[in-house]
Design a protein around this motif. Structure first.
Motif, PDB file in Angstrom:
ATOM      1  N   THR A  12      44.755  14.719 -16.600  1.00  0.00           N
ATOM      2  CA  THR A  12      45.229  15.573 -15.515  1.00  0.00           C
ATOM      3  C   THR A  12      44.126  16.527 -15.094  1.00  0.00           C
ATOM      4  O   THR A  12      43.466  17.130 -15.946  1.00  0.00           O
ATOM      5  CB  THR A  12      46.473  16.368 -15.949  1.00  0.00           C
ATOM      6  OG1 THR A  12      47.505  15.457 -16.339  1.00  0.00           O
ATOM      7  CG2 THR A  12      46.987  17.245 -14.810  1.00  0.00           C
ATOM      8  N   ALA A  13      43.912  16.649 -13.769  1.00  0.00           N
ATOM      9  CA  ALA A  13      42.864  17.542 -13.244  1.00  0.00           C
ATOM     10  C   ALA A  13      43.135  17.779 -11.755  1.00  0.00           C
ATOM     11  O   ALA A  13      43.895  17.036 -11.119  1.00  0.00           O
ATOM     12  CB  ALA A  13      41.480  16.919 -13.438  1.00  0.00           C
ATOM     13  N   PRO A  14      42.514  18.805 -11.169  1.00  0.00           N
ATOM     14  CA  PRO A  14      42.706  19.068  -9.742  1.00  0.00           C
ATOM     15  C   PRO A  14      41.857  18.144  -8.870  1.00  0.00           C
ATOM     16  O   PRO A  14      40.808  17.656  -9.296  1.00  0.00           O
ATOM     17  CB  PRO A  14      42.256  20.519  -9.593  1.00  0.00           C
ATOM     18  CG  PRO A  14      41.241  20.700 -10.677  1.00  0.00           C
ATOM     19  CD  PRO A  14      41.731  19.863 -11.823  1.00  0.00           C
ATOM     20  N   ILE A  15      42.314  17.909  -7.642  1.00  0.00           N
ATOM     21  CA  ILE A  15      41.544  17.161  -6.646  1.00  0.00           C
ATOM     22  C   ILE A  15      40.631  18.141  -5.925  1.00  0.00           C
ATOM     23  O   ILE A  15      41.090  19.157  -5.404  1.00  0.00           O
ATOM     24  CB  ILE A  15      42.481  16.479  -5.633  1.00  0.00           C
ATOM     25  CG1 ILE A  15      43.397  15.476  -6.344  1.00  0.00           C
ATOM     26  CG2 ILE A  15      41.670  15.768  -4.541  1.00  0.00           C
ATOM     27  CD1 ILE A  15      44.523  14.946  -5.471  1.00  0.00           C
ATOM     28  N   VAL A  16      39.324  17.846  -5.904  1.00  0.00           N
ATOM     29  CA  VAL A  16      38.376  18.778  -5.269  1.00  0.00           C
ATOM     30  C   VAL A  16      37.738  18.203  -4.013  1.00  0.00           C
ATOM     31  O   VAL A  16      37.077  18.932  -3.263  1.00  0.00           O
ATOM     32  CB  VAL A  16      37.271  19.213  -6.260  1.00  0.00           C
ATOM     33  CG1 VAL A  16      37.863  19.966  -7.438  1.00  0.00           C
ATOM     34  CG2 VAL A  16      36.457  18.004  -6.737  1.00  0.00           C
ATOM     35  N   GLY A  17      37.889  16.893  -3.770  1.00  0.00           N
ATOM     36  CA  GLY A  17      37.253  16.297  -2.599  1.00  0.00           C
ATOM     37  C   GLY A  17      37.930  15.015  -2.163  1.00  0.00           C
ATOM     38  O   GLY A  17      38.633  14.354  -2.946  1.00  0.00           O
ATOM     39  N   VAL A  18      37.729  14.666  -0.885  1.00  0.00           N
ATOM     40  CA  VAL A  18      38.226  13.422  -0.306  1.00  0.00           C
ATOM     41  C   VAL A  18      37.064  12.713   0.372  1.00  0.00           C
ATOM     42  O   VAL A  18      36.363  13.323   1.202  1.00  0.00           O
ATOM     43  CB  VAL A  18      39.348  13.673   0.727  1.00  0.00           C
ATOM     44  CG1 VAL A  18      39.834  12.344   1.320  1.00  0.00           C
ATOM     45  CG2 VAL A  18      40.516  14.425   0.097  1.00  0.00           C
ATOM     46  N   VAL A  19      36.814  11.441   0.001  1.00  0.00           N
ATOM     47  CA  VAL A  19      35.726  10.683   0.620  1.00  0.00           C
ATOM     48  C   VAL A  19      36.285   9.731   1.662  1.00  0.00           C
ATOM     49  O   VAL A  19      37.453   9.324   1.603  1.00  0.00           O
ATOM     50  CB  VAL A  19      34.903   9.870  -0.416  1.00  0.00           C
ATOM     51  CG1 VAL A  19      34.180  10.784  -1.376  1.00  0.00           C
ATOM     52  CG2 VAL A  19      35.783   8.874  -1.152  1.00  0.00           C
ATOM     53  N   LYS A  20      35.436   9.400   2.612  1.00  0.00           N
ATOM     54  CA  LYS A  20      35.797   8.420   3.631  1.00  0.00           C
ATOM     55  C   LYS A  20      36.083   7.080   2.940  1.00  0.00           C
ATOM     56  O   LYS A  20      35.430   6.727   1.951  1.00  0.00           O
ATOM     57  CB  LYS A  20      34.643   8.267   4.620  1.00  0.00           C
ATOM     58  CG  LYS A  20      34.951   7.373   5.807  1.00  0.00           C
ATOM     59  CD  LYS A  20      33.761   7.323   6.760  1.00  0.00           C
ATOM     60  CE  LYS A  20      34.071   6.412   7.943  1.00  0.00           C
ATOM     61  NZ  LYS A  20      32.923   6.317   8.872  1.00  0.00           N
TER      62      LYS A  20
END
Length: 792
Positions: free
Chosen positions: A584-592
């Motif tokens: 479990t961890a936070p989402i820090v980015g979204v890639v194309k």
């Protein structure tokens, strides 16, 4: 009488050498294709048919009914054991866990030999060899692989590792982890089996090899984890699957009861079920069958075309024979004898062509096909008889029904041999088949070009992939620093695999502590902080994760966000849980979005995160101008870091090409068959134009005397075939569209079948036909009109 038929047939063929040559070559090419396709089809239909009671042998497989239906030939590791212990339906049940590209080390005194086995290794339970028929030539089948540390290998492997020495009792080391003693030698695997592993080791060493306790893990599926069962006599597949449904009820709860399904796959389905890692679907065999049939029909049409064209030249011979008392059936059998003579010669040439071509076919398919003399002899005899009567019947009937008086007075005309109407139909048939194959070739080439040149969402050029056999942090850190110092290296990243790979991990996913997991899985990719930069992945929201040894942050793709019906900014900072909520961890980015599989499959949700324990590849972005020197440096650094391991490397673009291996094979075959169909068609077209030129000698002479130019004479020939080719195209276009539309259905991302493809096809056909017709037409148009008018 038969001797007389053959003698006259031989004289006629000697007198008409060009006709005989074109007929023989056309039939030989068609029959050779038939022989090769027959061999290919029977080879694939024979896969794993040699096992005892094959109708009772099944492989267990997994289905997930959630966001669509997913399938895997793998099953949870405890499933086979549970089916065996809880139910009395199986006569024998065995688990076999396969791993690809293991390192095998043989030590003999001070000499150390290292081998990387592409066919893999299998941790196997002993009953496996009671279910499948792979006999031992040395060792006791009842006791091999019972105790931990035992192994059996094929005769081929024994010769490879130990030469002529007896391999029994010899020791090898697997992946520098476990020593195994050889206690049995298997007979070499037959070429017609999908079970390619040639090294089998005790199942009891499984947990020691993987360092993971999988015996009670019902939540994960590794595609190499297989289970086979041989049902008892009288037990049906339905009974077996009902028992598997009871296992689901016992070991799964909540929503999983509606998601997990286990089923039985018949042995004869394994080779042809692409959804369960089969080689190819049966529809491709059907496609080859019809291509072979069409090519043989094309060759026969070619023969009929030429034979009917030649019929007028033999009218006086037929008239004399009829006056002397020959009956129609005797004339018919005389022509059949001629056809048989041509066919026999063509078959001899076809067999020669087949033997020359078979090694190339084996190389293309990476197979070991051989001609079965018994089956092939029957096939050749049958195809010979079919070709003789298919090709010879109509021309024979035409000759047999000539009126003797008209024949002797030379008053027979085109209409008495079927006229041009028949030959128009035959030419249209030939070129319709050719154009279907040409259109198919253009579409497959276009799709493969699209697959290999489209923007994949990541960079694939100039990236070298090296294996990482150990997750020792100190070693990996030192090696990365050394690799970065090599001239020409631009980026270095540790990861599980490249963005698009044939080896993937998929797991369940929980977003933002929701009460229920999502109804779809997520493709997990362990990678360090340099992964995005190395492969050119672009962020559309947030940031990259920070360098770390374990998973503390996630980066996801756009498809993940779309599945949640959110916007990229909405998921930043939210919590993500995977692997049964163990991570479990936070989402820090979204890639194309990028293509994480081939174009055959949709882009799936992806999450990337750092984790040293999950790295199995080092990806190196290099300047290709220094490639040779860089690769030499990589090998030196790698061997110094892992001196006990086997070095290998692969360029990413070569790895991606493997996605389309079957498509490339199909393209090569269709190109070859299209070429042969065109050659056969052109031979017939050339023979027909030559015949027309002879029949129109006086007409051409008269036209030239009256002032006709060469272009007018050429158009005399050209207009006939232009019309026929257009009709052939009208027939071929919808057939080709239907066939290729179904082929492209296998691609989630595909080209559009537009009018340009059909225009290219008809243009190519016209060019080929023009070249074929043009040469003979020009000769006819340049002939001296005085000689032409004196020709009769």
């Amino acid at each position: 009488m038969i001797k007389n038929y053959i003698k006259i047939a031989w004289r006629n063929l000697k007198r008409n050498k060009a006709y005989a040559f074109i007929s023989v070559i056309g039939l030989a090419l068609g029959i050779a294709c038939g022989i090769l396709i027959f061999t290919l089809i029977t080879y694939h239909l024979s896969f794993d048919t040699f096992h005892k009671d094959p109708d009772r042998v099944f492989r267990l497989y997994t289905e997930w009914h959630d966001d669509g239906i997913g399938k895997s030939n793998g099953v949870p590791q405890p499933l086979g054991k549970t089916f065996r212990n809880d139910f009395a339906l199986g006569e024998k049940t065995a688990r076999v866990i396969n791993f690809r590209n293991p390192l095998i080390t043989i030590t003999k005194g001070n000499e150390i030999k290292k081998f990387q086995e592409e066919d893999g290794i299998a941790f196997t339970e002993t009953p496996y060899f009671d279910i499948l028929n792979f006999p031992l030539v040395k060792g006791d089948k009842k006791t091999v692989l019972v105790a931990p540390g035992e192994a059996i290998i094929t005769q081929k492997m024994a010769l490879k590792y130990f030469g002529t020495e007896d391999a029994i009792g010899k020791v090898f080391r697997l992946d520098n982890k476990i020593n195994f003693t050889i206690t049995g030698i298997l007979k070499d695997l037959p070429p017609n089996t999908d079970r390619r592993q040639q090294i089998y080791v005790s199942y009891g060493n499984m947990d020691e090899y993987t360092d993971k306790r999988r015996e009670e893990n019902w939540g994960g599926v590794y595609s190499g984890s297989e289970a086979f069962t041989k049902l008892k006599t009288g037990v049906s597949k339905e009974q077996g699957e009902k028992a598997l449904a009871d296992i689901v009820k016992k070991h799964y709860t909540g929503r999983d009861l509606k998601v997990w399904f286990f089923k039985l796959q018949p042995l004869n389905d394994m080779h042809f079920n692409a959804e369960l890692d089969g080689y190819a679907e049966k529809k491709y065999l059907w496609a080859l069958f019809f291509i072979g049939l069409f090519l043989i029909i094309t060759a026969c049409v070619n023969f009929v075309n030429l034979a009917t064209a030649q019929a007028l030249n033999r009218s006086k011979e037929v008239g004399i024979r009829k006056v002397l008392g020959s009956l129609p059936y005797q004339l018919f059998w005389q022509f059949i004898a001629e056809t048989a003579l041509i066919t026999i010669v063509a078959v001899i040439f076809a067999i020669g062509i087949s033997y020359v071509a078979l090694p190339a076919i084996n190389h293309l398919f990476q197979s070991e096909m051989a001609f079965d003399k018994g089956e092939l002899s029957v096939f050749i005899i049958l195809i010979g008889i079919v070709v003789i009567f298919l090709s010879g019947s109509y021309p024979g009937l035409v000759l047999a029904r000539f009126q003797p008086i008209m024949a002797l007075k030379s008053k027979l005309s085109q209409k008495h041999v079927g006229g041009f109407s028949l030959r128009r139909i035959l030419v249209v048939t030939q070129f319709a088949i050719s154009q279907v194959l040409i259109i198919g070739t253009i579409i497959i080439v276009s799709q493969l070009h699209y697959s290999q040149t489209a923007d994949l969402g990541f960079k694939k050029d100039g990236i070298v992939l090296l294996p990482v056999p150990s997750n020792d942090k100190a070693k990996l850190s030192t090696m990365k620093n050394r690799l970065n110092e090599v001239q020409g290296v631009e980026k270095v990243s540790y990861c599980y695999r490249a963005p698009a790979s044939q080896s993937n991990n998929t797991t369940g996913v929980n977003y933002d502590h929701r009460a229920e997991d999502e109804h779809w899985g997520i493709n997990t990719k362990t990678a360090d902080a340099d992964y995005l930069a190395t492969f050119g992945l672009k962020l559309v929201a947030g940031r990259n994760f920070f360098p770390a040894d374990t998973t503390r942050e996630f980066v996801v793709n756009e498809t993940f966000v779309k599945k949640l019906h959110l916007k990229p900014q909405d998921v930043i900072g939210k919590t993500l849980s995977i692997n049964g909520k163990h991570t479990t961890a936070p989402i820090v980015g979204v890639v194309k979005d990028f293509y994480n599989y081939s174009f055959h499959t949709e882009i799936s949700p992806v999450c990337m995160m750092p984790n040293y324990d999950g790295y199995s590849t080092v990806a190196i972005k290099i300047n290709m101008r220094n490639a040779k020197a860089s690769l030499a440096s990589f090998e030196k650094i790698w061997n110094e870091t892992f001196p006990e391991e086997f070095y290998s490397y692969e360029f990413l673009d070569d790895s991606i090409k493997k996605f389309y291996q079957m498509d490339t094979i199909l393209l090569t075959l269709i190109e070859a068959f299209a070429g042969i169909a065109i050659v056969i068609g052109c031979l017939g077209l050339y023979g027909l134009v030559s015949f027309m030129a002879v029949r129109k000698t006086k007409e051409i002479g008269v036209r030239k005397v009256l002032g006709a130019e060469i272009k007018n004479i050429l158009w005399l020939f050209g207009k006939e075939f232009t019309f026929l080719l257009l009709i052939a195209f009208v027939i071929a276009a919808p057939l080709a569209w239907w066939a290729m539309h179904n082929y492209l259905k296998d691609f989630q991302y595909r080209i559009t079948i537009g009018p340009v493809i059909f225009l290219e096809s008809i243009l190519l056909t016209f060019i080929i036909a023009t070249i074929t017709v043009g040469y003979r037409s020009v000769l006819a148009s340049l002939a001296n009109p005085v000689k032409s008018l004196r020709s009769e």
